[in-house]
Motif scaffolding. Structure first.
Motif, short mmCIF file in Angstrom:
data_model
loop_
_atom_site.label_atom_id
_atom_site.label_comp_id
_atom_site.label_asym_id
_atom_site.label_seq_id
_atom_site.Cartn_x
_atom_site.Cartn_y
_atom_site.Cartn_z
N THR A 241 -16.60 53.97 4.50
CA THR A 241 -18.04 54.09 4.25
C THR A 241 -18.82 53.40 5.35
N GLN A 288 -24.75 50.68 0.28
CA GLN A 288 -23.75 51.39 -0.52
C GLN A 288 -24.16 51.56 -1.98
N ILE A 289 -24.99 50.67 -2.49
CA ILE A 289 -25.33 50.76 -3.92
C ILE A 289 -26.19 51.99 -4.19
N PRO A 290 -26.09 52.58 -5.37
CA PRO A 290 -26.89 53.76 -5.70
C PRO A 290 -28.38 53.47 -5.59
N PRO A 326 -21.13 51.82 -11.72
CA PRO A 326 -21.54 52.48 -10.48
C PRO A 326 -21.54 51.55 -9.27
N THR A 329 -17.88 51.14 -8.22
CA THR A 329 -17.40 52.38 -7.61
C THR A 329 -17.92 52.54 -6.18
N SER A 330 -19.19 52.21 -5.97
CA SER A 330 -19.80 52.45 -4.66
C SER A 330 -19.49 51.37 -3.64
N THR A 331 -19.20 50.15 -4.09
CA THR A 331 -19.00 49.05 -3.15
C THR A 331 -17.55 48.56 -3.06
#
Length: 340
Positions: A241, A288-290, A326, A329-331
């Protein structure tokens, strides 16, 4: 007689009898999941939703429960190291049959208190229990031994099971994470006066200067003990990422004094003695966070001089819990609840 031993002796007796009849295969459980003739109270209190989580604090371990012991031929060795613990498995619960009886560490079992039993965690200690099917999360105080049957990981009090929504099925798949002494010290750190949280700016690159060097993902900032380490898969994902999303610059964290409303909650990603490592983590996860979380990444310094990387504030504890999955998952980092 301690409640744990009483439960165990009753289970042994019943299973022995059922074994003679060729029917002792269910681990001494009836439908609903609770043990034997245990179960809910006839008239439980109406305000169970208002029962607060256990508030972690540093307590001396009970010496009598800190030694190895043998149950059903298996040796259990309590972990009194003070280190981290993270395990996934099935939780069950126990209720009225043991209400008011002595627990393994000599206290009285309260089915309406946020407590739990575990075979090897030190008594007392504190854990966060998350039900994986609905992402509900609670904090309980471990003050009893068990369970010892059916490969159960942890036994919860009646109200703890209620708050996870597992009274009816009787058991559920959960994640159990110990709240370490270092985390407890952060938990108890005094808030900034007037309920303000001082934050530090993560500066964006200047347009006229040379590009800032990328944060080397192969040398992930090493957190202190209250930060969960990334798994190998998460590290690889985070590195990918990082190298493919350089076009999306992280939004800077405001440096103003930000008011925090009563009842709000943060999610903490890590705490570092080195401010530069905290800033590096904040820079990475802020991209990276939503975007729909409605919360920002910030670095603030606690009373113990640790630089905390946190996301928030969220309007309530429930809103923060909903954001746990979330964000992880994203980080690739498992956050923990952090009061203002």
């Amino acid at each position: 007689m301690p409640a744990t031993l009483s439960r165990l002796l009753r289970l042994i007796g019943v299973c022995a009898l059922l074994a003679l009849l060729g029917a002792c295969s269910g681990g001494g459980k009836r439908s609903g999941g609770y043990y034997l003739d245990d179960g809910p109270d006839a008239n439980p209190p109406a305000n169970l939703d208002a029962v607060p989580d256990a508030v972690p604090k540093i307590e001396a371990f009970t010496p009598s429960t800190s030694k190895p012991y043998v149950i059903f031929g298996k040796t259990y060795t309590p972990d009194v190291s003070g280190g981290s613990y993270r395990a996934q498995g099935h939780a069950s619960w126990y209720g009225k049959k043991f209400h008011g009886k002595a627990t393994a560490n000599g206290e009285r079992y309260d089915m309406y208190g946020m407590t739990a039993a575990h075979p090897t965690l030190p008594l007392p200690s504190y854990v966060r229990v998350t039900r994986l099917s609905n992402n509900k999360s609670i904090v309980v105080r471990v003050n009893d031994r068990g369970p010892f049957l059916n490969n159960r990981l942890i036994d919860l009090s009646y109200v703890a099971a209620y708050k996870l929504g597992m009274l009816s099925p009787g058991s559920a798949e959960v994640l159990v994470e110990r709240i370490t002494p270092e985390q407890i010290r952060n938990w108890q750190s005094a808030p900034v006066p007037a309920r303000f949280v001082a934050t530090t700016t993560v500066p964006p690159p200047a347009a006229t200067s040379a590009p800032a060097p990328a944060v080397p993902q192969a040398q992930e900032p090493k957190p202190v003990s209250d930060t969960l380490a990334l798994s190998d898969t998460a590290r690889q994902s985070a590195s990918t990422t990082s190298t493919t999303s350089t076009a999306s610059a992280a939004a800077p964290v405001t440096s103003a004094q930000v008011p925090v409303a009563p009842g709000s909650m943060f999610l903490q990603l890590g705490a570092f003695a080195d401010a530069s490592k905290a800033q590096a983590l904040a820079t990475r996860v802020s991209s990276q966070i939503p975007a729909d979380l409605g919360a920002s990444v910030r670095v603030d310094q606690g009373s113990n001089n640790l630089h905390r990387v946190r996301i928030g504030p969220f309007a309530s504890r429930e809103a923060a819990v909903q954001a746990l999955s979330p964000i992880q998952t994203s980080t690739g980092v498992a956050p923990s609840l952090s009061p203002p």
